[in-house]
Scaffold this motif. Structure first.
Motif, PDB file in Angstrom:
ATOM      1  N   ASP A 387       0.742  -0.999  -0.037  1.00 49.92           N
ATOM      2  CA  ASP A 387       0.093  -0.244   0.064  1.00 49.92           C
ATOM      3  C   ASP A 387       0.637   1.290   0.126  1.00 49.92           C
ATOM      4  O   ASP A 387       1.837   1.085   0.574  1.00 49.92           O
ATOM      5  N   GLN A 388       0.386   2.316  -0.522  1.00 44.82           N
ATOM      6  CA  GLN A 388       0.968   3.548  -0.611  1.00 44.82           C
ATOM      7  C   GLN A 388       0.592   4.059   1.174  1.00 44.82           C
ATOM      8  O   GLN A 388      -0.443   4.031   1.202  1.00 44.82           O
ATOM      9  N   ARG A 389       1.493   4.642   1.669  1.00 38.50           N
ATOM     10  CA  ARG A 389       1.384   5.113   2.902  1.00 38.50           C
ATOM     11  C   ARG A 389       2.146   6.450   3.250  1.00 38.50           C
ATOM     12  O   ARG A 389       3.570   6.297   3.109  1.00 38.50           O
ATOM     13  N   SER A 390       1.572   7.573   3.548  1.00 39.76           N
ATOM     14  CA  SER A 390       2.089   8.458   4.426  1.00 39.76           C
ATOM     15  C   SER A 390       1.593   8.706   5.708  1.00 39.76           C
ATOM     16  O   SER A 390       0.263   8.233   5.722  1.00 39.76           O
ATOM     17  N   ASP A 391       2.269   9.268   6.742  1.00 44.87           N
ATOM     18  CA  ASP A 391       1.660   9.347   8.034  1.00 44.87           C
ATOM     19  C   ASP A 391       1.195   8.207   8.725  1.00 44.87           C
ATOM     20  O   ASP A 391       0.310   8.119   9.545  1.00 44.87           O
ATOM     21  N   ALA A 392       2.104   7.160   8.340  1.00 47.02           N
ATOM     22  CA  ALA A 392       2.077   5.796   9.003  1.00 47.02           C
ATOM     23  C   ALA A 392       3.035   5.698  10.061  1.00 47.02           C
ATOM     24  O   ALA A 392       3.649   6.818  10.275  1.00 47.02           O
ATOM     25  N   SER A 393       3.094   4.566  10.551  1.00 48.09           N
ATOM     26  CA  SER A 393       4.358   4.540  11.625  1.00 48.09           C
ATOM     27  C   SER A 393       4.739   3.289  11.798  1.00 48.09           C
ATOM     28  O   SER A 393       4.066   2.259  11.253  1.00 48.09           O
ATOM     29  N   CYS A 394       6.247   2.955  11.925  1.00 48.02           N
ATOM     30  CA  CYS A 394       6.902   1.622  11.767  1.00 48.02           C
ATOM     31  C   CYS A 394       7.739   1.225  13.007  1.00 48.02           C
ATOM     32  O   CYS A 394       8.203   2.366  13.784  1.00 48.02           O
ATOM     33  N   THR A 395       7.906   0.140  13.104  1.00 44.33           N
ATOM     34  CA  THR A 395       8.946  -0.288  14.308  1.00 44.33           C
ATOM     35  C   THR A 395       9.448  -1.611  13.894  1.00 44.33           C
ATOM     36  O   THR A 395       8.938  -2.438  12.892  1.00 44.33           O
ATOM     37  N   ALA A 396      10.464  -2.240  14.769  1.00 43.89           N
ATOM     38  CA  ALA A 396      11.100  -3.347  14.423  1.00 43.89           C
ATOM     39  C   ALA A 396      11.095  -4.315  15.696  1.00 43.89           C
ATOM     40  O   ALA A 396      10.928  -3.915  16.609  1.00 43.89           O
ATOM     41  N   LEU A 397      10.610  -5.565  15.189  1.00 44.53           N
ATOM     42  CA  LEU A 397      10.440  -6.466  16.249  1.00 44.53           C
ATOM     43  C   LEU A 397      10.665  -8.002  15.681  1.00 44.53           C
ATOM     44  O   LEU A 397      10.483  -8.276  14.872  1.00 44.53           O
ATOM     45  N   ARG A 398      11.801  -8.821  16.496  1.00 44.48           N
ATOM     46  CA  ARG A 398      12.088 -10.025  16.102  1.00 44.48           C
ATOM     47  C   ARG A 398      12.664 -10.162  14.548  1.00 44.48           C
ATOM     48  O   ARG A 398      12.237 -10.875  13.920  1.00 44.48           O
ATOM     49  N   GLY A 399      13.401  -9.160  14.263  1.00 43.48           N
ATOM     50  CA  GLY A 399      13.866  -9.272  12.784  1.00 43.48           C
ATOM     51  C   GLY A 399      13.110  -8.881  11.767  1.00 43.48           C
ATOM     52  O   GLY A 399      13.536  -8.916  10.669  1.00 43.48           O
ATOM     53  N   LYS A 400      11.978  -8.216  12.083  1.00 46.33           N
ATOM     54  CA  LYS A 400      10.941  -7.675  10.989  1.00 46.33           C
ATOM     55  C   LYS A 400      10.569  -6.295  11.254  1.00 46.33           C
ATOM     56  O   LYS A 400      10.591  -5.907  12.430  1.00 46.33           O
ATOM     57  N   ASN A 408      -3.227   6.969   2.225  1.00 43.96           N
ATOM     58  CA  ASN A 408      -2.918   6.673   0.999  1.00 43.96           C
ATOM     59  C   ASN A 408      -3.334   7.744  -0.288  1.00 43.96           C
ATOM     60  O   ASN A 408      -3.176   7.616  -1.279  1.00 43.96           O
ATOM     61  N   GLY A 409      -3.742   8.972   0.296  1.00 49.58           N
ATOM     62  CA  GLY A 409      -4.260   9.914  -0.592  1.00 49.58           C
ATOM     63  C   GLY A 409      -5.819  10.039  -0.585  1.00 49.58           C
ATOM     64  O   GLY A 409      -6.412  10.974  -1.136  1.00 49.58           O
ATOM     65  N   ASN A 410      -6.469   8.904  -0.333  1.00 45.72           N
ATOM     66  CA  ASN A 410      -7.971   8.872  -0.604  1.00 45.72           C
ATOM     67  C   ASN A 410      -8.288   8.625   1.038  1.00 45.72           C
ATOM     68  O   ASN A 410      -9.589   9.184   1.164  1.00 45.72           O
ATOM     69  N   GLU A 411      -7.806   7.756   1.648  1.00 45.34           N
ATOM     70  CA  GLU A 411      -8.424   7.308   3.037  1.00 45.34           C
ATOM     71  C   GLU A 411      -7.453   7.014   4.051  1.00 45.34           C
ATOM     72  O   GLU A 411      -6.170   6.583   3.399  1.00 45.34           O
ATOM     73  N   CYS A 412      -7.782   7.169   5.354  1.00 44.63           N
ATOM     74  CA  CYS A 412      -7.097   6.410   6.455  1.00 44.63           C
ATOM     75  C   CYS A 412      -6.983   5.088   6.483  1.00 44.63           C
ATOM     76  O   CYS A 412      -8.292   4.378   6.187  1.00 44.63           O
ATOM     77  N   LEU A 413      -6.070   4.454   6.600  1.00 46.69           N
ATOM     78  CA  LEU A 413      -5.851   3.138   6.623  1.00 46.69           C
ATOM     79  C   LEU A 413      -5.709   2.285   7.793  1.00 46.69           C
ATOM     80  O   LEU A 413      -5.323   2.914   9.105  1.00 46.69           O
ATOM     81  N   SER A 414      -6.387   1.196   7.799  1.00 40.40           N
ATOM     82  CA  SER A 414      -6.229   0.066   9.038  1.00 40.40           C
ATOM     83  C   SER A 414      -5.336  -0.813   8.657  1.00 40.40           C
ATOM     84  O   SER A 414      -4.899  -1.792   9.431  1.00 40.40           O
ATOM     85  N   ARG A 436      -6.191   4.162  11.443  1.00 39.76           N
ATOM     86  CA  ARG A 436      -5.175   5.186  11.993  1.00 39.76           C
ATOM     87  C   ARG A 436      -4.454   5.684  11.198  1.00 39.76           C
ATOM     88  O   ARG A 436      -3.275   5.268  10.684  1.00 39.76           O
ATOM     89  N   SER A 437      -4.303   7.310  10.893  1.00 34.43           N
ATOM     90  CA  SER A 437      -3.145   7.990  10.458  1.00 34.43           C
ATOM     91  C   SER A 437      -2.783   8.786  11.502  1.00 34.43           C
ATOM     92  O   SER A 437      -3.228   9.319  12.280  1.00 34.43           O
ATOM     93  N   GLY A 438      -1.419   9.153  11.149  1.00 31.57           N
ATOM     94  CA  GLY A 438      -0.851  10.009  12.212  1.00 31.57           C
ATOM     95  C   GLY A 438      -0.733   9.136  13.274  1.00 31.57           C
ATOM     96  O   GLY A 438      -0.962   9.721  14.698  1.00 31.57           O
ATOM     97  N   ILE A 439      -0.462   7.882  13.305  1.00 34.20           N
ATOM     98  CA  ILE A 439      -0.469   6.845  14.353  1.00 34.20           C
ATOM     99  C   ILE A 439       0.896   6.890  14.851  1.00 34.20           C
ATOM    100  O   ILE A 439       2.020   7.293  14.390  1.00 34.20           O
ATOM    101  N   GLY A 456     -10.046   9.768  10.253  1.00 28.24           N
ATOM    102  CA  GLY A 456     -10.950  10.414   9.257  1.00 28.24           C
ATOM    103  C   GLY A 456     -11.788  11.265   9.551  1.00 28.24           C
ATOM    104  O   GLY A 456     -12.151  12.203   8.858  1.00 28.24           O
ATOM    105  N   THR A 457     -12.146  10.976  10.836  1.00 24.77           N
ATOM    106  CA  THR A 457     -13.185  11.822  11.466  1.00 24.77           C
ATOM    107  C   THR A 457     -12.831  12.603  12.916  1.00 24.77           C
ATOM    108  O   THR A 457     -12.870  13.857  12.950  1.00 24.77           O
TER     109      THR A 457
END
Length: 564
Positions: A387-400, A408-414, A436-439, A456-457
C-alpha cells in the motif's frame, strides 16, 4: 617447534622451549631485558618461575604466529601472564574478550582485576556496567557480597547508579550485611546515608526501613530518617524547588537513557526545538546550541551512538536529506540523502540499518522504501510495500519491520504489513481494528502497539496491540487524551507518547503506559507545544549528564577521572 638456529631455552616447570631470542625480543620488552640486561651474553638456558608451562607455550606461540587462542576459560590467567611479560598483543585480545564477557556476575571481578593491574579504560567500562546493571548485580553477583564497606558506599552514592526504585538500594545493603552480619551491621548508618531515602514511598520507609532492627538500634540512622521526613514534606509542597532537587536525600540519580523530542509543528510553523526527557527527575531539558533548520513530519533514529534525522517538511518543501547529530559535540552533519523526498515518513532501526518507508514527496503518497547503512553512507531501495502510506508509523520486532495505518491519498488506513530483510519481501498481516493515520507504532513487551491517530473523523485515544505469534490484534487500555502525529518511544519499560495534535491545537502534554499496572499516567509536560515531532531514546553516552536535568555537585566516580 623446530629447533633450527635456536639460541635460547626457556625452562618452565621442567618443560623446555627452544626459542630464538630475536623473535621473543620483538614480542616483549620483558624478554628483551632478560636476554640483554638480566643475563650474560653467553647465557643460553633461562629458568622462569611462577608461570605454568601451558601459559608460556601460548606466549611463545604468539611471539611466532601473532595469534593466541583466548577463551572464556583462560582469559584472566592469560591476561595476568601477558601483563607480567608485557605482551601487548595478548593483553589487548584479553581485554577485548573480557569486555565482551561483562555480565552482572563478572563485572566486579573484572573491575578488581583491572584495578590490580591498572588498565583504567576497561576498569571504567566494568564500573559503568556495574552501575548500569546494579539491580541484577546486587541480587546475583557473589562478588558483590565481598565488596568492602567503603567501596559499597562509593557505589551506592554515585549519581550514575541505575535503579528504577531506590528501595532496591536499601535491599542490596541488607543482602550485603547479611553475608557477615556480626561484622557488618555497624556500617548500616554509613550506607543508609548514601541512599536517596526521600525518593522512596512513605509506606516502604515506615514498614521496611524504620522498623528494621539495625536501623532502630542506630541513633545515626534515626537522625537520617528524621531528615528524610523533613525533605519528603518539602518535596510534596515544592515539587520542583531547586533546594529539594539538590538535596542528597532527594536528588534523582542520572538516567541510563534519555528520551529526545526533536522538531515538529508549533505555533503554525515548523520548529527546531530539541528537548531531552530525564526519566529519573521527570523533567524535560531544553538542549541548547542546536544549529538545525526547523523541520516537521520527519523521522529520527538512534544508531551507533548518533541521532539521525530523516526527511521531513519545512512548510515549503519536502526533503530527501538526512542529518546525523553527534551527541558528544552537539553538532549536525549532513550525510547521504535518500533517493526520494519523504515527509510524513516512517523511520525505524533494525540490525544496523535505518529504514525510511513511505511518506509523501510533494506529489504522491509513496509505497517505496529504502534503508541506510552508516558504514558505507549509502541508501539502498528495498522492496516496495503493498500500500501507499504517508503519515503511517513503523517499528522493528524479532528481525522484521512492521508498518501500520497511514493515509494513501484517499482514506485513512487500517491495513498493516511487515518486511523480512532475508527475503526482501513485504507481507500483509491482520488489519488493525481501527483506521489510524498520524499513528504511533512501537514494539513493546514483544508486541506491536498501535496508539492514537486520526480515523478520518476524529483524533483517537484508543490503542491496540498486535501479537506476531497469532497474527491478531487486541485492544489495550486507551490513553487519557486523544492525539495524532505525536512522538512515541519505550523508556524504562514504559511506553511514552509525547505531544501531538488533539483536533484543535498542538499539545505539550506527555503520558506513559506501564504494562505491569495496565494504566496510563501523566508525565511532566514538554516546554514546547508541538505535533509532527519525532522521538528516539539514546543510551550508552559518556556525557549523559549534558542531556539530563542539572544535579548539584554531580559525584563522578574516580574511575572516570582515571579513564580520562
Amino acid at each position: 617447534m623446530e629447533k633450527q638456529l635456536c639460541d635460547a631455552v626457556i625452562r618452565v616447570d621442567g618443560v623446555e622451549f627452544h626459542v630464538h631470542k630475536l623473535i621473543l625480543c620483538n614480542c616483549s620488552p620483558y624478554f628483551r631485558a632478560l636476554f640483554t640486561h638480566w643475563s650474560t651474553p653467553d647465557s643460553r638456558v633461562f629458568d622462569i618461575p611462577n608461570v605454568s608451562s601451558d601459559m608460556m607455550k601460548l606466549i611463545i606461540e604468539f611471539a611466532y604466529t601473532g595469534f593466541v587462542p583466548v577463551t572464556q576459560e583462560n582469559t584472566q590467567e592469560l591476561f595476568i601472564v601477558a601483563d607480567r611479560f608485557n605482551v601487548t598483543g595478548i593483553i589487548k585480545a584479553c581485554n577485548n574478550l573480557m569486555e565482551e564477557q561483562l555480565t552482572p556476575q563478572t563485572c566486579i571481578g573484572i573491575w578488581w582485576l583491572m584495578e590490580t593491574y591498572y588498565y583504567p579504560e576497561l576498569k571504567h567500562k566494568a564500573f559503568c556496567f556495574m552501575l548500569n546493571h546494579f539491580e541484577e548485580v546486587a541480587v546475583t553477583s557473589e562478588e558483590f557480597l565481598l565488596l568492602s564497606e567503603q567501596t559499597l558506599a562509593e557505589i551506592i552514592e554515585n549519581d550514575q547508579l541505575s535503579v528504577k526504585k531506590e528501595e532496591t538500594v536499601f535491599e542490596a545493603i541488607l543482602r550485603w550485611i547479611a553475608y557477615v552480619p556480626e561484622e557488618r551491621r555497624k556500617y548500616i548508618s554509613l550506607l543508609l546515608s548514601k541512599v536517596r531515602l526521600a525518593l522512596m514511598s512513605p509506606e516502604y520507609i515506615m514498614e521496611s526501613v524504620k522498623d528494621n532492627e539495625m536501623v532502630k538500634a542506630s541513633e545515626e540512622c534515626q537522625q537520617i530518617l528524621l531528615e528524610t521526613m523533613e525533605v519528603m514534606l518539602e518535596v510534596r509542597t515544592t515539587r520542583f524547588s531547586d533546594s529539594v532537587f539538590y538535596n542528597p536525600l532527594a536528588r534523582p540519580r542520572l538516567p541510563s537513557a534519555i528520551l529526545l523530542a526533536i522538531g515538529g509543528w508549533s505555533g503554525g510553523n515548523p520548529t527546531n526545538g530539541f528537548e531531552a526527557y530525564d526519566v529519573r527527575a521527570d523533567r524535560w531539558v531544553k538542549v541548547t546550541e542546536i544549529e538545525w533548520a526547523p523541520r516537521a513530519y520527519h523521522g529520527t533514529a538512534f544508531l551507533n551512538g548518533s541521532v539521525y534525522c530523516i526527511g521531513g517538511f519545512d512548510a515549503i518543501e519536502q526533503f530527501s536529506t538526512a542529518h546525523r547529530f553527534d551527541l558528544g559535540t552537539h553538532t549536525w552533519q549532513e550525510v547521504a540523502p535518500m533517493h526520494s523526498c519523504r515527509c510524513y515518513v516512517s523511520v525505524t532501526v533494525m540490525d544496523g540499518y535505518i529504514y525510511a518507508i513511505g511518506g509523501y514527496d510533494g506529489q504522491d503518497r509513496l509505497e517505496t522504501a529504502e534503508r541506510y547503512e552508516p558504514r558505507t553512507n549509502q541508501w539502498t531501495y528495498i522492496a516496495s510495500m503493498h500500500d501507499q502510506r504517508s503519515d503511517a508509523s513503523c517499528t522493528a520486532l524479532r528481525g522484521k519491520v512492521y508498518i501500520c495505518g497511514g493515509f494513501n491519498g484517499n482514506e485513512c488506513l487500517s491495513s498493516a504489513e511487515c518486511y523480512n530483510p532475508e527475503t526482501d519481501q513485504w507481507t500483509l498481516i491482520a488489519s488493525m481494528g481501527t483506521r489510524r493515520s498520524g499513528i504511533g507504532l512501537i514494539a513493546y513487551v514483544d508486541h506491536v502497539f498501535a496508539v492514537g491517530g486520526f480515523n478520518g473523523t476524529s483524533r483517537l485515544h484508543t490503542a491496540e496491540a498486535y501479537n506476531p505469534d497469532t497474527n491478531t490484534w487486541h485492544n489495550v487500555p486507551a490513553m487519557t487524551k486523544p492525539r495524532s502525529n505525536f512522538g512515541i518511544a519505550v523508556l524504562d519499560d514504559r511506553l511514552f507518547v509525547v505531544g501531538g495534535f488533539n483536533g484543535l491545537t498542538t499539545i505539550l502534554d506527555v503520558e506513559c503506559f506501564d504494562i505491569e499496572t495496565g494504566e496510563w499516567s501523566d508525565v511532566h509536560d514538554m516546554e514546547i507545544s508541538r505535533s509532527a515531532l519525532s522521538c528516539c531514546v539514546v543510551y550508552g553516552l559518556n556525557n549523559i549528564a549534558e542531556y539530563a536535568a542539572a544535579r548539584y555537585s554531580l559525584q563522578l566516580s574516580n574511575e572516570e577521572d582515571e579513564a580520562e
